[in-house]
Design a protein around this motif. Structure first.
Motif, PDB file in Angstrom:
ATOM      1  N   LEU A 231       0.826  -1.198   0.000  1.00 46.42           N
ATOM      2  CA  LEU A 231       0.000   0.000   0.000  1.00 46.42           C
ATOM      3  C   LEU A 231       0.865   1.257   0.000  1.00 46.42           C
ATOM      4  CD1 LEU A 231      -2.730   1.400   0.124  1.00 46.42           C
ATOM      5  CD2 LEU A 231      -2.616   1.204   2.623  1.00 46.42           C
ATOM      6  N   GLN A 232       1.900   1.279   0.828  1.00 43.82           N
ATOM      7  CA  GLN A 232       2.759   2.462   0.888  1.00 43.82           C
ATOM      8  C   GLN A 232       3.460   2.697  -0.443  1.00 43.82           C
ATOM      9  OE1 GLN A 232       4.679   1.301   4.715  1.00 43.82           O
ATOM     10  NE2 GLN A 232       4.410   3.474   5.158  1.00 43.82           N
ATOM     11  N   PHE A 233       3.958   1.631  -1.057  1.00 40.04           N
ATOM     12  CA  PHE A 233       4.628   1.806  -2.337  1.00 40.04           C
ATOM     13  C   PHE A 233       3.632   2.161  -3.438  1.00 40.04           C
ATOM     14  CE2 PHE A 233       9.245   0.801  -2.972  1.00 40.04           C
ATOM     15  CZ  PHE A 233       9.605   1.129  -1.684  1.00 40.04           C
ATOM     16  N   PHE A 234       2.411   1.627  -3.376  1.00 41.56           N
ATOM     17  CA  PHE A 234       1.412   2.001  -4.372  1.00 41.56           C
ATOM     18  C   PHE A 234       1.031   3.474  -4.216  1.00 41.56           C
ATOM     19  CE2 PHE A 234      -2.971   2.249  -6.054  1.00 41.56           C
ATOM     20  CZ  PHE A 234      -2.673   1.958  -7.376  1.00 41.56           C
ATOM     21  N   LEU A 235       0.899   3.939  -2.991  1.00 43.05           N
ATOM     22  CA  LEU A 235       0.603   5.355  -2.765  1.00 43.05           C
ATOM     23  C   LEU A 235       1.755   6.235  -3.247  1.00 43.05           C
ATOM     24  CD1 LEU A 235      -1.139   5.201   0.723  1.00 43.05           C
ATOM     25  CD2 LEU A 235      -2.219   5.583  -1.518  1.00 43.05           C
ATOM     26  N   GLY A 236       2.991   5.783  -3.081  1.00 47.80           N
ATOM     27  CA  GLY A 236       4.142   6.509  -3.620  1.00 47.80           C
ATOM     28  C   GLY A 236       4.078   6.595  -5.130  1.00 47.80           C
ATOM     29  N   PHE A 237       3.700   5.473  -5.766  1.00 49.87           N
ATOM     30  CA  PHE A 237       3.529   5.472  -7.227  1.00 49.87           C
ATOM     31  C   PHE A 237       2.448   6.469  -7.643  1.00 49.87           C
ATOM     32  CE2 PHE A 237       0.703   3.896 -10.599  1.00 49.87           C
ATOM     33  CZ  PHE A 237       1.530   4.110 -11.693  1.00 49.87           C
ATOM     34  N   LEU A 238       1.312   6.453  -6.944  1.00 62.50           N
ATOM     35  CA  LEU A 238       0.228   7.388  -7.283  1.00 62.50           C
ATOM     36  C   LEU A 238       0.668   8.839  -7.123  1.00 62.50           C
ATOM     37  CD1 LEU A 238      -2.952   5.680  -5.756  1.00 62.50           C
ATOM     38  CD2 LEU A 238      -2.252   5.799  -8.170  1.00 62.50           C
ATOM     39  N   ALA A 239       1.468   9.126  -6.104  1.00 64.07           N
ATOM     40  CA  ALA A 239       1.968  10.495  -5.922  1.00 64.07           C
ATOM     41  C   ALA A 239       2.836  10.905  -7.109  1.00 64.07           C
ATOM     42  CB  ALA A 239       2.749  10.602  -4.610  1.00 64.07           C
ATOM     43  N   CYS A 240       3.757  10.027  -7.517  1.00 65.00           N
ATOM     44  CA  CYS A 240       4.623  10.337  -8.666  1.00 65.00           C
ATOM     45  C   CYS A 240       3.798  10.511  -9.937  1.00 65.00           C
ATOM     46  CB  CYS A 240       5.664   9.238  -8.854  1.00 65.00           C
ATOM     47  SG  CYS A 240       6.904   9.168  -7.556  1.00 65.00           S
ATOM     48  N   ALA A 241       2.847   9.613 -10.158  1.00 67.76           N
ATOM     49  CA  ALA A 241       2.004   9.704 -11.356  1.00 67.76           C
ATOM     50  C   ALA A 241       1.190  10.998 -11.340  1.00 67.76           C
ATOM     51  CB  ALA A 241       1.084   8.483 -11.442  1.00 67.76           C
ATOM     52  N   GLY A 242       0.657  11.357 -10.181  1.00 72.60           N
ATOM     53  CA  GLY A 242      -0.114  12.591 -10.069  1.00 72.60           C
ATOM     54  C   GLY A 242       0.731  13.823 -10.324  1.00 72.60           C
ATOM     55  N   LEU A 243       1.947  13.833  -9.796  1.00 75.98           N
ATOM     56  CA  LEU A 243       2.843  14.972 -10.011  1.00 75.98           C
ATOM     57  C   LEU A 243       3.216  15.101 -11.487  1.00 75.98           C
ATOM     58  CD1 LEU A 243       5.037  14.492  -6.835  1.00 75.98           C
ATOM     59  CD2 LEU A 243       3.536  16.452  -7.293  1.00 75.98           C
ATOM     60  N   LEU A 244       3.517  13.982 -12.121  1.00 77.73           N
ATOM     61  CA  LEU A 244       3.831  14.013 -13.556  1.00 77.73           C
ATOM     62  C   LEU A 244       2.616  14.449 -14.371  1.00 77.73           C
ATOM     63  CD1 LEU A 244       6.017  10.806 -13.841  1.00 77.73           C
ATOM     64  CD2 LEU A 244       6.756  13.153 -14.303  1.00 77.73           C
TER      65      LEU A 244
ATOM     66  N   ARG B  98      11.330  15.403 -14.289  1.00 80.04           N
ATOM     67  CA  ARG B  98      10.278  14.478 -14.715  1.00 80.04           C
ATOM     68  C   ARG B  98      10.825  13.063 -14.844  1.00 80.04           C
ATOM     69  NH1 ARG B  98       6.663  17.629 -19.316  1.00 80.04           N
ATOM     70  NH2 ARG B  98       6.127  19.439 -18.019  1.00 80.04           N
ATOM     71  N   PHE B  99      12.023  12.932 -15.413  1.00 81.18           N
ATOM     72  CA  PHE B  99      12.647  11.603 -15.506  1.00 81.18           C
ATOM     73  C   PHE B  99      12.854  11.007 -14.121  1.00 81.18           C
ATOM     74  CE2 PHE B  99      14.791  12.862 -19.741  1.00 81.18           C
ATOM     75  CZ  PHE B  99      13.765  12.299 -20.480  1.00 81.18           C
ATOM     76  N   ALA B 100      13.291  11.823 -13.181  1.00 83.16           N
ATOM     77  CA  ALA B 100      13.522  11.332 -11.822  1.00 83.16           C
ATOM     78  C   ALA B 100      12.201  10.910 -11.166  1.00 83.16           C
ATOM     79  CB  ALA B 100      14.236  12.389 -10.980  1.00 83.16           C
ATOM     80  N   PHE B 101      11.129  11.701 -11.351  1.00 81.97           N
ATOM     81  CA  PHE B 101       9.822  11.304 -10.812  1.00 81.97           C
ATOM     82  C   PHE B 101       9.348  10.007 -11.471  1.00 81.97           C
ATOM     83  CE2 PHE B 101       8.971  15.753  -9.246  1.00 81.97           C
ATOM     84  CZ  PHE B 101       8.755  15.392  -7.922  1.00 81.97           C
ATOM     85  N   ALA B 102       9.575   9.873 -12.778  1.00 82.21           N
ATOM     86  CA  ALA B 102       9.172   8.648 -13.479  1.00 82.21           C
ATOM     87  C   ALA B 102       9.953   7.447 -12.956  1.00 82.21           C
ATOM     88  CB  ALA B 102       9.373   8.810 -14.989  1.00 82.21           C
ATOM     89  N   ALA B 103      11.261   7.598 -12.781  1.00 79.18           N
ATOM     90  CA  ALA B 103      12.076   6.500 -12.253  1.00 79.18           C
ATOM     91  C   ALA B 103      11.620   6.122 -10.843  1.00 79.18           C
ATOM     92  CB  ALA B 103      13.554   6.897 -12.248  1.00 79.18           C
ATOM     93  N   LEU B 104      11.382   7.117 -10.011  1.00 80.17           N
ATOM     94  CA  LEU B 104      10.909   6.864  -8.657  1.00 80.17           C
ATOM     95  C   LEU B 104       9.548   6.173  -8.696  1.00 80.17           C
ATOM     96  CD1 LEU B 104      11.273   7.165  -5.614  1.00 80.17           C
ATOM     97  CD2 LEU B 104      10.447   9.526  -5.819  1.00 80.17           C
ATOM     98  N   GLY B 105       8.669   6.640  -9.564  1.00 81.71           N
ATOM     99  CA  GLY B 105       7.350   6.019  -9.692  1.00 81.71           C
ATOM    100  C   GLY B 105       7.435   4.570 -10.143  1.00 81.71           C
ATOM    101  N   ILE B 106       8.348   4.273 -11.047  1.00 79.61           N
ATOM    102  CA  ILE B 106       8.524   2.889 -11.514  1.00 79.61           C
ATOM    103  C   ILE B 106       8.996   1.999 -10.375  1.00 79.61           C
ATOM    104  CG2 ILE B 106       9.948   1.420 -13.007  1.00 79.61           C
ATOM    105  CD1 ILE B 106       9.700   3.697 -15.134  1.00 79.61           C
TER     106      ILE B 106
END
Length: 167
Positions: free
Chosen positions: A12-25, A47-55
């Motif tokens: 859940l925590q990692f999925f929420l982190g992914f959603l935060a990155c996706a939302g910011l992008l 943006r690349f860094a947010f995408a990498a973090l989101g992945i």
């Protein structure tokens, strides 16, 4: 079948982190396409860094590792992406704090990719020589690079708590 509570919590925590990155992008792309805010070279790298973090967040959420070692591995991956983002956003904030005309980003990224090696492009963008010093958007008195920096720090802490806690 029951799931281990720590595993579900990590997922859940990692999925929420992914959603935060996706939302910011998504918001950055919205501002670009709807409001006409063209990203500078340092913005593109953020943006690349947010995408990498989101992945990394998404992979960790999908995997939902049971072992502490695997969770720590995902945490280290997330921290590496977040630290890269912190460095880029920090550089961008520094550029914006300089007197007008003192620091900028240089030629458009597409032109640099066509005329320079990858390493030269990275070096050129990180030494900021175009429009990275312009502040076209603010929220609560902070520019977009400031908000990126804050989000990278928060997401690094989020990943650290999820990955490095005992259990």
């Amino acid at each position: 079948m029951t799931t281990h509570p720590k595993r579900g919590s990590f997922r859940l925590q990692f999925f929420l982190g992914f959603l935060a990155c996706a939302g910011l992008l998504a918001y950055a792309i919205y501002l670009q396409l709807h409001d006409g805010l063209e990203p500078c070279n340092l913005c593109i790298f953020q943006r690349f860094a947010f995408a990498a973090l989101g992945i990394v967040f998404l992979l960790g959420a999908l995997h939902g590792p049971r072992s502490r070692g695997a969770r720590v591995g995902y945490g280290i991956g997330a921290l590496i992406a977040a630290i890269a983002g912190i460095a880029i956003a920090g550089r961008h904030v520094w550029v914006q704090m300089q007197p007008p005309g003192f620091a900028s980003c240089g030629a458009p990224l597409s032109f640099m990719r066509e005329t320079m090696s990858t390493w030269d492009v990275v070096r050129k963008v990180m030494t900021a020589t175009g429009n990275c010093g312009d502040i076209d958007w603010t929220f609560l008195g902070l520019s977009m690079p400031w908000w990126s920096l804050i989000w990278f720090v928060l997401l690094a802490l989020w990943a650290g708590v999820a990955a490095f806690r005992r259990g």
